[in-house]
Design a protein around this motif. Structure first.
Motif, PDB file in Angstrom:
ATOM      1  N   LEU A   1       0.838  -1.206   0.000  1.00  0.00           N
ATOM      2  CA  LEU A   1       0.000   0.000   0.000  1.00  0.00           C
ATOM      3  C   LEU A   1       0.874   1.257   0.000  1.00  0.00           C
ATOM      4  O   LEU A   1       0.480   2.291  -0.530  1.00  0.00           O
ATOM      5  N   SER A   2       2.053   1.153   0.618  1.00  0.00           N
ATOM      6  CA  SER A   2       2.889   2.351   0.744  1.00  0.00           C
ATOM      7  C   SER A   2       4.249   2.235   0.052  1.00  0.00           C
ATOM      8  O   SER A   2       4.970   3.229  -0.054  1.00  0.00           O
ATOM      9  N   LYS A   3       4.604   1.038  -0.396  1.00  0.00           N
ATOM     10  CA  LYS A   3       5.948   0.836  -0.931  1.00  0.00           C
ATOM     11  C   LYS A   3       5.889   0.044  -2.229  1.00  0.00           C
ATOM     12  O   LYS A   3       4.959  -0.730  -2.427  1.00  0.00           O
ATOM     13  N   GLN A   4       6.890   0.240  -3.086  1.00  0.00           N
ATOM     14  CA  GLN A   4       6.926  -0.548  -4.324  1.00  0.00           C
ATOM     15  C   GLN A   4       8.233  -1.324  -4.429  1.00  0.00           C
ATOM     16  O   GLN A   4       9.245  -0.922  -3.857  1.00  0.00           O
ATOM     17  N   GLU A   5       8.224  -2.398  -5.168  1.00  0.00           N
ATOM     18  CA  GLU A   5       9.432  -3.172  -5.506  1.00  0.00           C
ATOM     19  C   GLU A   5      10.283  -3.518  -4.291  1.00  0.00           C
ATOM     20  O   GLU A   5      11.496  -3.415  -4.325  1.00  0.00           O
ATOM     21  N   PHE A   6       9.648  -3.956  -3.211  1.00  0.00           N
ATOM     22  CA  PHE A   6      10.438  -4.298  -2.025  1.00  0.00           C
ATOM     23  C   PHE A   6      10.763  -5.788  -1.950  1.00  0.00           C
ATOM     24  O   PHE A   6      11.496  -6.217  -1.071  1.00  0.00           O
ATOM     25  N   LEU A   7      10.214  -6.572  -2.865  1.00  0.00           N
ATOM     26  CA  LEU A   7      10.566  -8.000  -2.898  1.00  0.00           C
ATOM     27  C   LEU A   7      11.582  -8.228  -4.016  1.00  0.00           C
ATOM     28  O   LEU A   7      11.278  -7.997  -5.198  1.00  0.00           O
ATOM     29  N   GLN A   8      12.771  -8.681  -3.639  1.00  0.00           N
ATOM     30  CA  GLN A   8      13.815  -8.879  -4.651  1.00  0.00           C
ATOM     31  C   GLN A   8      13.641 -10.193  -5.400  1.00  0.00           C
ATOM     32  O   GLN A   8      13.270 -11.196  -4.801  1.00  0.00           O
ATOM     33  N   PHE A   9      13.937 -10.150  -6.683  1.00  0.00           N
ATOM     34  CA  PHE A   9      13.928 -11.418  -7.419  1.00  0.00           C
ATOM     35  C   PHE A   9      15.288 -12.094  -7.298  1.00  0.00           C
ATOM     36  O   PHE A   9      16.276 -11.489  -6.876  1.00  0.00           O
ATOM     37  N   THR A  10      15.330 -13.385  -7.669  1.00  0.00           N
ATOM     38  CA  THR A  10      16.582 -14.146  -7.560  1.00  0.00           C
ATOM     39  C   THR A  10      17.034 -14.611  -8.958  1.00  0.00           C
ATOM     40  O   THR A  10      16.534 -14.124  -9.980  1.00  0.00           O
ATOM     41  N   ASP A  11      17.936 -15.581  -8.971  1.00  0.00           N
ATOM     42  CA  ASP A  11      18.490 -16.087 -10.235  1.00  0.00           C
ATOM     43  C   ASP A  11      17.417 -16.586 -11.205  1.00  0.00           C
ATOM     44  O   ASP A  11      17.575 -16.481 -12.420  1.00  0.00           O
ATOM     45  N   ASP A  12      16.298 -17.098 -10.655  1.00  0.00           N
ATOM     46  CA  ASP A  12      15.237 -17.618 -11.537  1.00  0.00           C
ATOM     47  C   ASP A  12      14.765 -16.527 -12.505  1.00  0.00           C
ATOM     48  O   ASP A  12      14.644 -16.758 -13.717  1.00  0.00           O
ATOM     49  N   THR A  13      14.497 -15.353 -11.945  1.00  0.00           N
ATOM     50  CA  THR A  13      14.020 -14.237 -12.771  1.00  0.00           C
ATOM     51  C   THR A  13      15.153 -13.643 -13.593  1.00  0.00           C
ATOM     52  O   THR A  13      14.974 -13.338 -14.785  1.00  0.00           O
TER      53      THR A  13
ATOM     54  N   TRP B   1      24.918 -11.813  -6.461  1.00  0.00           N
ATOM     55  CA  TRP B   1      24.307 -12.098  -5.159  1.00  0.00           C
ATOM     56  C   TRP B   1      22.867 -12.580  -5.299  1.00  0.00           C
ATOM     57  O   TRP B   1      22.152 -12.697  -4.305  1.00  0.00           O
ATOM     58  N   ARG B   2      22.444 -12.887  -6.502  1.00  0.00           N
ATOM     59  CA  ARG B   2      21.017 -13.243  -6.692  1.00  0.00           C
ATOM     60  C   ARG B   2      20.689 -14.679  -6.302  1.00  0.00           C
ATOM     61  O   ARG B   2      19.604 -15.163  -6.592  1.00  0.00           O
ATOM     62  N   GLY B   3      21.587 -15.392  -5.666  1.00  0.00           N
ATOM     63  CA  GLY B   3      21.260 -16.737  -5.178  1.00  0.00           C
ATOM     64  C   GLY B   3      21.379 -17.813  -6.237  1.00  0.00           C
ATOM     65  O   GLY B   3      20.493 -18.672  -6.361  1.00  0.00           O
ATOM     66  N   TYR B   4      22.457 -17.761  -7.004  1.00  0.00           N
ATOM     67  CA  TYR B   4      22.657 -18.761  -8.067  1.00  0.00           C
ATOM     68  C   TYR B   4      22.972 -20.132  -7.478  1.00  0.00           C
ATOM     69  O   TYR B   4      23.443 -20.248  -6.339  1.00  0.00           O
ATOM     70  N   GLY B   5      22.762 -21.179  -8.279  1.00  0.00           N
ATOM     71  CA  GLY B   5      23.053 -22.556  -7.876  1.00  0.00           C
ATOM     72  C   GLY B   5      24.524 -22.722  -7.514  1.00  0.00           C
ATOM     73  O   GLY B   5      25.388 -21.986  -8.010  1.00  0.00           O
ATOM     74  N   GLY B   6      24.793 -23.708  -6.675  1.00  0.00           N
ATOM     75  CA  GLY B   6      26.133 -23.888  -6.128  1.00  0.00           C
ATOM     76  C   GLY B   6      27.211 -24.148  -7.170  1.00  0.00           C
ATOM     77  O   GLY B   6      28.364 -23.723  -7.008  1.00  0.00           O
ATOM     78  N   ASN B   7      26.878 -24.832  -8.250  1.00  0.00           N
ATOM     79  CA  ASN B   7      27.900 -25.226  -9.222  1.00  0.00           C
ATOM     80  C   ASN B   7      27.853 -24.458 -10.536  1.00  0.00           C
ATOM     81  O   ASN B   7      28.857 -24.376 -11.238  1.00  0.00           O
TER      82      ASN B   7
END
Ligand code: F2R
Ligand code: MG
Ligand code: MG
Length: 402
Positions: A52-64, A98-104
């Motif tokens: 309601l008061s904020k935008q784009e506060f959820l970060q995407f990860t490697d999938d996106t 830093w987007r949470g990529y797979g380990g390998n």
């Protein structure tokens, strides 16, 4: 009102983003256990309130991040272009590792970069706000034209083929970024399969990793084309099996001629990718879910789904699971887009990826308007994702006025 085709293209990519953004906070803490319903509803309410008061506060990860690269490459090149797509993956990884990529998979990016699949500009000087997917620049900067062959493998597949002692990765990275392929291949099963295989093999050459990409691409394509109200879950799976048959047969032929001998996840000898058996298990669980309708012990059923289909980081134990989540919630339980995301997260394990893939199928079927408005505001990169969807919609040749 039925969603327009343009809205369904948007729903498919909006689903990738929403499932990823909503699911990722559960990926670590619930790696080995289910997520309690109260945690999920609590998170959804919090997001609703904050939006309601904020935008784009959820970060995407490697999938996106990787789905955006696949979409941008296909939209710009209007075909699969190995050097272009590989360069985009590398560029994105070095810009935001830093987007949470797979380990390998990160080793693949390093090796691709060493082979010249890299942009010229220094990564540090580019800000997140100016993310630029206009990739003709990035590819033009690649030092290598990507045409060198090595053991009959294109240059951009070599690092992936060396992963896991030469067996290749069977992680779900090829499947998690495959939704744009389903949009790109809107008119043709063969083209969808061909591009799904090629895009996966840049990072994942194991048959299971590749099959994950083929399955997710074909499923998104089918969901997009399915007339609303006509979704028949068992028939959906049967049709996908039929569409995958040629891929499986040619894989088996290659395995026979190369003397390939690999065990499946239960240690038994495996022919092909094993995806047909996984899809049969999806059908079994759909029947079981149908029989259990009205049974209040939801957590028991979630346990069964985890046990039979899986919820981990491998393609075989997550891509069919995501398909199940979509078909069960929408086709059996007549649930909403948010219900698909909630059920996918409830399995625990690879929550962002399973929610992302399942939500992409739900969005392709229901259209972008089914995605809660608060989520559209909350997810970082919504506008960019919609631009990619519109670009792929434009390529599909559908009437622009729709
Ligand atoms: N990286 C993650 N999640 C881990 C972080 C959990 C949590 N945040 C925490 O901190 O605890 N998620 C992302 O990675 C997945 C996609 O991975 P991808 O691209 O397939 O990568 P990779 O490295 O190729 O494979 C992933 C793992 O699968 C296993 N594996 C793959 N092939 C194998 C083989 N041939 N033999 C044995 N194991 C194999 C390995 O464990 C790999 O590390 C998505 O979930 C995305 O969200
Ligand atoms: Mg992720
Ligand atoms: Mg994941």
């Amino acid at each position: 009102a039925f969603p327009s085709l343009k809205s369904r293209f948007r729903g498919a990519l909006g689903g990738v983003l929403a499932g990823d953004c909503l699911g990722s906070i559960f990926e670590g803490p619930y790696w080995n256990s289910q997520v309690p319903a109260s945690e999920i509803t609590g998170h959804f309410s919090e997001v609703q309130q904050m939006a309601l008061s904020k935008q784009e506060f959820l970060q995407f990860t490697d999938d996106t991040a990787m789905s955006l690269s696949v979409a941008a490459s296909l939209a710009t090149k209007r075909a699969f272009d190995g050097p272009d797509m590989a360069t985009r993956f590398v560029t994105e990884y070095y810009r935001e590792n830093w987007r949470g990529y797979g380990g390998n998979v990160v080793t693949v990016f390093e090796r691709l970069r060493e082979r010249g699949f890299r942009p010229e500009a220094p990564y540090a000087t580019r800000s997140t706000a100016s993310r630029n997917h206009d990739i003709d620049d990035a590819t033009a900067n690649a030092a290598n034209d990507g045409t060198t062959q090595h053991n009959n493998i294109p240059e951009w597949e070599i690092p992936a083929s060396e992963q896991f002692n030469g067996t290749g990765s069977k992680g779900n990275g090829g499947g998690m970024r495959a939704a744009p392929v389903g949009l790109f291949g809107y008119h043709s099963v063969d083209e969808t399969v061909r591009v799904a295989v090629s895009q996966a093999r840049i990072t994942h050459t194991h048959p299971e990793g590749v099959a994950g990409s083929v399955l997710q691409s074909l499923a998104v394509r089918k969901a997009l084309r399915m007339p609303v109200g006509e979704l028949n879950p068992l028939r959906f799976v049967d049709e996908i099996k039929e569409e995958m048959r040629e891929f499986e047969t040619s894989l088996q032929r290659q395995q026979d001629s190369s003397g390939y001998d690999a065990p499946n996840n239960q240690g038994q000898p495996q022919q092909g990718s094993g995806i047909m058996e996984c899809l049969d298990a999806v059908k079994d669980m759909l029947r079981e879910g149908q029989e259990r309708l009205g049974d209040q012990r939801d957590t028991d059923f979630v346990s069964r789904v985890c046990e039979v289909l899986g919820s981990d980081v491998t393609a075989s134990r997550s891509v069919p699971t995501a398909l199940f989540c979509f078909l069960y919630i929408v086709g059996v339980k007549a649930g909403s887009f948010a219900d698909v995301v909630a059920f996918s997260i409830s399995l625990g394990g690879d929550t962002d990826t399973i929610a992302s893939m399942a939500a992409s199928l739900a969005g392709a079927y229901m259209g972008a308007e089914a995605i809660p408005e608060a989520w559209q505001r909350a997810c970082e990169g919504w506008r960019e994702m919609m631009q990619m969807a519109d670009a792929l919609y434009g390529l599909s040749g559908a009437p622009v006025s729709e």
